[in-house]
Motif scaffolding. Sequence first.
Motif, PDB file in Angstrom:
ATOM      1  N   ALA A 135       2.254   1.550  -3.463  1.00  0.00           N
ATOM      2  CA  ALA A 135       1.195   1.949  -4.394  1.00  0.00           C
ATOM      3  C   ALA A 135       0.890   3.436  -4.250  1.00  0.00           C
ATOM      4  O   ALA A 135       0.687   4.130  -5.256  1.00  0.00           O
ATOM      5  CB  ALA A 135      -0.071   1.120  -4.148  1.00  0.00           C
ATOM      6  N   ALA A 136       0.877   3.932  -3.024  1.00  0.00           N
ATOM      7  CA  ALA A 136       0.627   5.362  -2.815  1.00  0.00           C
ATOM      8  C   ALA A 136       1.729   6.198  -3.458  1.00  0.00           C
ATOM      9  O   ALA A 136       1.449   7.227  -4.094  1.00  0.00           O
ATOM     10  CB  ALA A 136       0.550   5.664  -1.312  1.00  0.00           C
ATOM     11  N   ARG A 137       2.964   5.742  -3.313  1.00  0.00           N
ATOM     12  CA  ARG A 137       4.069   6.471  -3.939  1.00  0.00           C
ATOM     13  C   ARG A 137       3.995   6.395  -5.458  1.00  0.00           C
ATOM     14  O   ARG A 137       4.281   7.350  -6.159  1.00  0.00           O
ATOM     15  CB  ARG A 137       5.401   5.919  -3.435  1.00  0.00           C
ATOM     16  N   TRP A 138       3.581   5.246  -5.973  1.00  0.00           N
ATOM     17  CA  TRP A 138       3.440   5.082  -7.428  1.00  0.00           C
ATOM     18  C   TRP A 138       2.339   6.008  -7.958  1.00  0.00           C
ATOM     19  O   TRP A 138       2.516   6.680  -8.959  1.00  0.00           O
ATOM     20  CB  TRP A 138       3.150   3.628  -7.761  1.00  0.00           C
ATOM     21  N   PHE A 139       1.188   6.048  -7.270  1.00  0.00           N
ATOM     22  CA  PHE A 139       0.096   6.951  -7.676  1.00  0.00           C
ATOM     23  C   PHE A 139       0.555   8.395  -7.626  1.00  0.00           C
ATOM     24  O   PHE A 139       0.235   9.195  -8.489  1.00  0.00           O
ATOM     25  CB  PHE A 139      -1.135   6.791  -6.774  1.00  0.00           C
ATOM     26  N   ASP A 140       1.296   8.721  -6.578  1.00  0.00           N
ATOM     27  CA  ASP A 140       1.776  10.090  -6.414  1.00  0.00           C
ATOM     28  C   ASP A 140       2.656  10.506  -7.587  1.00  0.00           C
ATOM     29  O   ASP A 140       2.640  11.649  -8.022  1.00  0.00           O
ATOM     30  CB  ASP A 140       2.541  10.228  -5.098  1.00  0.00           C
ATOM     31  N   GLY A 164      -1.992  12.802  -6.465  1.00  0.00           N
ATOM     32  CA  GLY A 164      -1.664  11.600  -5.722  1.00  0.00           C
ATOM     33  C   GLY A 164      -2.740  10.535  -5.807  1.00  0.00           C
ATOM     34  O   GLY A 164      -2.559   9.430  -5.346  1.00  0.00           O
ATOM     35  N   TYR A 165      -3.876  10.861  -6.411  1.00  0.00           N
ATOM     36  CA  TYR A 165      -4.973   9.922  -6.571  1.00  0.00           C
ATOM     37  C   TYR A 165      -5.351   9.833  -8.046  1.00  0.00           C
ATOM     38  O   TYR A 165      -5.225  10.811  -8.781  1.00  0.00           O
ATOM     39  CB  TYR A 165      -6.212  10.365  -5.777  1.00  0.00           C
ATOM     40  N   GLY A 195       0.819  -1.210   0.000  1.00  0.00           N
ATOM     41  CA  GLY A 195       0.000   0.000   0.000  1.00  0.00           C
ATOM     42  C   GLY A 195       0.849   1.255   0.000  1.00  0.00           C
ATOM     43  O   GLY A 195       0.537   2.236  -0.689  1.00  0.00           O
ATOM     44  N   ALA A 196       1.941   1.235   0.752  1.00  0.00           N
ATOM     45  CA  ALA A 196       2.838   2.394   0.773  1.00  0.00           C
ATOM     46  C   ALA A 196       3.496   2.597  -0.587  1.00  0.00           C
ATOM     47  O   ALA A 196       3.598   3.730  -1.077  1.00  0.00           O
ATOM     48  CB  ALA A 196       3.900   2.206   1.857  1.00  0.00           C
TER      49      ALA A 196
END
Length: 132
Positions: A80-85, A91-92, A77-78
């Motif tokens: 994935a959040a960095r990848w989305f960012d 960031g979403y 999840g961490a």
Amino acid sequence: YCMAACTLLYAATAPLLNRFPAAAGLISCLVLFAATYTLPHTTYPVEGLAWLGFPSASFVSGDYYPLLPNVFLYLAGAFAARWFDGHHASGYPMWMMNANVPFLSMIGKLSLPIYLVHQPLLILIFTMVSSM
């Protein structure tokens, strides 16, 4: 426990984890999660390591989320959040930004009362159903 332990581990290892590309970290963590998923479904001949994912035959819990394999899902999840960012200005994904669902907005504004009421309500319902 598991969420707090995963957060602590992530905070302690973030400088190291940030050196990995987000997509590679995400895929690696998902593979590690899948590879270690069955660890806590087996019993081991050692006491006191259930928190890590190695429960003994005498271990009993109604709410068991061990560190392994769940830390890998947390780290996925961490990553994935960095990848989305890195792929979206906010960031979403855009489909998340454009969603306006009044019912979900209302639930979000009432999340604490819903959280506080749902467990006693479910206990009452299940007690009534089981006594029939």
